[in-house]
Scaffold this active site. Sequence first.
Site, PDB file in Angstrom:
ATOM      1  N   HIS A 251       1.022  -1.167  -0.166  1.00  0.00           N
ATOM      2  CA  HIS A 251       0.221   0.071   0.016  1.00  0.00           C
ATOM      3  C   HIS A 251       0.762   1.202  -0.163  1.00  0.00           C
ATOM      4  O   HIS A 251       1.959   1.314   0.616  1.00  0.00           O
ATOM      5  CB  HIS A 251      -0.859  -0.031   0.930  1.00  0.00           C
TER       6      HIS A 251
ATOM      7  N   HIS B 176       0.973   5.242   1.199  1.00  0.00           N
ATOM      8  CA  HIS B 176       0.425   6.029   1.935  1.00  0.00           C
ATOM      9  C   HIS B 176       0.394   7.578   1.204  1.00  0.00           C
ATOM     10  O   HIS B 176       1.544   7.923   0.859  1.00  0.00           O
ATOM     11  CB  HIS B 176       1.173   6.298   3.211  1.00  0.00           C
TER      12      HIS B 176
END
Length: 139
Positions: free
Chosen positions: A100, A102
């Site tokens: 992922h 951020h």
Amino acid sequence: MKKDCIFCKIVAGELPAYKVYEDQNILAFLDINPINPGHTLVVSKVHSENIADTTEATFVDLIKVIKKIYPAVLNGVGAADANLTINSGELAGQAVLHLHFHIIPRFAGDGHKLWTGKSYASSEVESIVQNIKNFIDSD
Ligand code: 5GP
Ligand code: ZN
């Protein structure tokens, strides 16, 4: 979907999240413990653990969505700047082992600290450059 992966469960709708963007391949949602308001996580719907084991196509999909939503994330919370990061691997602080990005909006005086730099000994820097070059695939 990987069993016991929190982000796969969010993708599957088995756990709730404040979703800000979704398409066929990518989901973006607010971090549950934000560094700042608007802190957004961008994940692919297909599980991969990190940048090393994801496909080029998935990584491109992630980057395209980040390019698309980045201004909206910042505008949505009145920020002008942001950190865009991946914590890749446990030593780098990756707690959720589903790749992922951020997007972290930044505000004056928010207290979020960046790293402090070290310096190279001149004897080591050339060999580091050469080692890295040797490991880059030339396809
Ligand atoms: P990492 O350290 O793996 O780069 O970041 C994981 C992030 O996921 C952390 O910032 C953490 O607050 C966030 N997070 C962990 N569990 C959940 C969850 O169940 N929902 C949401 N929205 N964020 C989560
Ligand atoms: Zn997953």
